[in-house]
Design an enzyme around this catalytic site. Structure first.
Site, PDB file in Angstrom:
ATOM      1  N   HIS A  76       0.879  -1.182   0.000  1.00 17.65           N
ATOM      2  CA  HIS A  76       0.000   0.000   0.000  1.00 17.65           C
ATOM      3  C   HIS A  76       0.914   1.229   0.000  1.00 17.65           C
ATOM      4  CE1 HIS A  76      -2.492  -2.867   2.410  1.00 17.65           C
ATOM      5  NE2 HIS A  76      -3.536  -2.223   1.961  1.00 17.65           N
ATOM      6  N   ASP A 101       2.320   1.973   3.356  1.00 16.24           N
ATOM      7  CA  ASP A 101       3.282   1.034   3.947  1.00 16.24           C
ATOM      8  C   ASP A 101       4.709   1.484   3.679  1.00 16.24           C
ATOM      9  OD1 ASP A 101       1.102  -0.675   4.344  1.00 16.24           O
ATOM     10  OD2 ASP A 101       1.498  -1.796   2.503  1.00 16.24           O
ATOM     11  N   GLU A 143     -11.079  -6.572  -4.095  1.00 13.22           N
ATOM     12  CA  GLU A 143     -10.942  -7.634  -3.083  1.00 13.22           C
ATOM     13  C   GLU A 143     -12.169  -7.659  -2.194  1.00 13.22           C
ATOM     14  OE1 GLU A 143      -7.103  -7.769  -1.194  1.00 13.22           O
ATOM     15  OE2 GLU A 143      -8.000  -8.413   0.691  1.00 13.22           O
ATOM     16  N   ASP A 153      -5.209 -13.524  -2.234  1.00 12.14           N
ATOM     17  CA  ASP A 153      -4.493 -13.187  -1.007  1.00 12.14           C
ATOM     18  C   ASP A 153      -4.511 -14.448  -0.170  1.00 12.14           C
ATOM     19  OD1 ASP A 153      -3.825 -10.645  -1.650  1.00 12.14           O
ATOM     20  OD2 ASP A 153      -4.971  -9.665  -0.063  1.00 12.14           O
ATOM     21  N   ASP A 186     -10.605 -11.291  11.093  1.00 13.05           N
ATOM     22  CA  ASP A 186      -9.604 -11.556  10.064  1.00 13.05           C
ATOM     23  C   ASP A 186      -8.254 -11.835  10.730  1.00 13.05           C
ATOM     24  OD1 ASP A 186      -8.777 -11.648   7.452  1.00 13.05           O
ATOM     25  OD2 ASP A 186      -8.741  -9.482   7.147  1.00 13.05           O
ATOM     26  N   ASP A 220      -0.976 -12.318   2.227  1.00 14.67           N
ATOM     27  CA  ASP A 220      -1.620 -11.313   3.081  1.00 14.67           C
ATOM     28  C   ASP A 220      -1.779 -11.970   4.454  1.00 14.67           C
ATOM     29  OD1 ASP A 220      -2.957  -9.259   4.210  1.00 14.67           O
ATOM     30  OD2 ASP A 220      -4.505  -9.080   2.672  1.00 14.67           O
ATOM     31  N   GLU A 274      -9.473 -13.446  -1.016  1.00 12.83           N
ATOM     32  CA  GLU A 274      -8.656 -13.761   0.167  1.00 12.83           C
ATOM     33  C   GLU A 274      -9.299 -14.905   0.948  1.00 12.83           C
ATOM     34  OE1 GLU A 274      -6.891 -10.516   2.236  1.00 12.83           O
ATOM     35  OE2 GLU A 274      -7.183 -11.460   4.195  1.00 12.83           O
ATOM     36  N   HIS A 304     -11.216 -13.863   4.079  1.00 18.14           N
ATOM     37  CA  HIS A 304     -12.433 -13.105   3.766  1.00 18.14           C
ATOM     38  C   HIS A 304     -13.548 -14.044   3.302  1.00 18.14           C
ATOM     39  CE1 HIS A 304      -9.827  -9.269   2.888  1.00 18.14           C
ATOM     40  NE2 HIS A 304      -9.647  -9.758   4.094  1.00 18.14           N
TER      41      HIS A 304
END
Ligand code: XUL
Ligand code: CO
Length: 438
Positions: free
Chosen positions: A100, A103, A231, A295, A306, A338, A267, A270
């Site tokens: 990101h 980050d 996502e 992910d 999560d 991730d 993901e 998720h």
């Protein structure tokens, strides 16, 4: 310093299942050919910047447990972080990484200054990538941490917040393009709501549709050839996320005419939070023609949040990889870790161990999935189960040649009395175990 952060200086090597060394691969052998493709090309592993290099180890009851020399809000620390990150990419031999904007570089007072910080570190990445073999799987913008986004980014009641988010995504997309990124990801961190008492749901959905269209328009304008990915996640941070799961996103994309321009980044954790299995989400995306990337992580089946654990569960991943192989494998996508180490895993090498363990588990799962493909026993069972639809009668129904009236007449005429057949679930689960070497 970076050379000294981890205990090793030489890249982790494949040593085979006989080795009992911790910092070695037992199953991940990048050059091993599987179904006519190198293992590395099948799996396209990526290390993510956020969990591995920016997460301090906090939980709702306690703060930082991970002490890192690069933590801090200066550009000097950001450069140090980049050095360690690229050192880890080299040690693991991963072909990709992800980040990101927030980050990699500190947020500043103005959008222009924050974007400049991101560009400066991206330039550093560009230089490092000239001599390293790692490439960018995807970039993304963090539109959820700063308090300006507490009521959403694209779905914020204030158009100025929408504009700020647009400016941030423009920069992150351009930087991703300049670094040769294979994809760009949009995770709608706070694109959802807590209560209808303060929310105009219909308006917010339209805002989100407009934002997505603007991203696609800009991608085309700058000539970015990568894939735009959304996502899904059902909740957390907001109670009702608009991008709940694959099916919900598909409906939204259709509503905004974007179903051919955007794909999905699924993901594992998720999918579980949405009440689905991981492989269900992959199979649905593939069936709808919007499967993009993964992910890879592991949700906890008891916790309703999560947990983002490293995936070490071979049987579950074998079923997921089987769906990916059936869909033809990755094109621009890959398997992005991730995933974060647990907050008690405070040794620097725990970062390496987590990735090695998961890469090995996934490589082993790939071999099982490839065996499923090669033997074809699962496929044959399903084909046989639906074979009636390949008959003239079945084709005529789906081809529009029949009506309720004509079918009712045929049932009467042929005195049809269809008999149930066993679904043989346990038999099929036994076959899966056999592909896993049981
Ligand atoms: C959050 C999550 C994000 C996205 C990128 O649950 O998965 O890290 O992958 O924003
Ligand atoms: Co994610």
């Amino acid at each position: 310093m970076p050379e000294e952060f981890f205990s090793i200086a030489e890249p982790v090597r494949y040593e085979g299942p006989e080795t009992d060394r911790t910092l070695a691969f037992r199953w991940y052998d990048p050059d091993r050919m599987v179904l006519g493709r190198r293992m590395e090309e099948h799996l396209r592993f990526a290390v993510c910047y956020w969990h591995s290099f920016t997460w301090p180890g906090g939980d709702p009851f306690g703060g930082q447990t991970l002490l890192r020399p690069w933590f801090g809000d200066t550009m000097e620390k950001a450069r140090l972080k980049a050095d360690v990150a690229f050192e880890m990419f080299r040690l693991l031999g991963v072909p990709f990484f992800t980040f990101h904007d927030r980050d990699i570089a500190p947020e500043a007072e103005s959008l222009a200054e924050s974007n400049r910080n991101v560009r400066e570190i991206a330039d550093l990445f560009g230089k490092k990538m000239e001599s390293a073999s790692v490439r960018l799987l995807w970039g993304t913008a963090n539109l959820f941490s700063n308090r300006r986004y507490m009521a959403g980014a694209a779905t914020n009641p204030d158009p100025e917040v929408f504009a700020y988010a647009a400016g941030q995504v423009k920069n992150a997309l351009e930087v991703t393009h300049e670094l040769g990124g294979a994809n760009y990801v949009l995770w709608g961190g706070r694109e959802g709501y807590e209560t209808l008492l303060n929310t105009d749901l219909k308006r917010e959905l339209n805002q989100l549709g407009r934002f997505l269209s603007m991203v696609v328009e800009h991608k085309e304008k700058i000539g970015f050839k990568g894939t735009i990915l959304i996502e899904p996640k059902p909740q957390e941070p907001t109670k009702h996320q608009y991008d709940f799961d694959v099916g919900t996103i598909y409906g939204m994309l259709q509503a905004f005419g974007l179903e051919d321009r955007v794909k999905i980044n699924i993901e594992q954790n998720h999918a579980i939070l949405a009440g689905h299995s991981f492989e269900h989400e992959i199979a649905l995306a593939a069936a709808l023609g919007i499967f993009g990337s993964i992910d890879i992580n592991r949700g906890d089946y008891q916790s309703g949040w999560d947990t983002d654990q490293f995936a070490m569960n071979v049987p579950e991943m074998a079923l997921a990889l089987y769906e990916i192989l059936k869909a033809g494998g990755f094109t621009t996508g890959g398997l992005n870790f991730d995933a974060k180490i647990r907050r008690q895993s405070i040794d620097p090498d725990d970062l390496l161990i987590a990735h090695i363990g998961s890469m090995d588990a996934i490589a082993r799962a790939l071999l099982a999935a490839a065996d499923m493909m090669e033997k074809g026993d699962l496929k044959s069972f399903v084909e046989e189960r639906y074979s009636g639809w390949e008959s003239d009668f079945g084709r005529s129904i789906l081809g529009g040649g029949e009506s309720l009236e004509s079918l009712a007449a045929q049932v009467a005429e042929k005195d049809l009395r269809p008999q149930p057949k066993s679904g043989k679930q346990e038999f099929l689960e036994m076959l899966v175990d056999r592909h896993l070497g049981v």
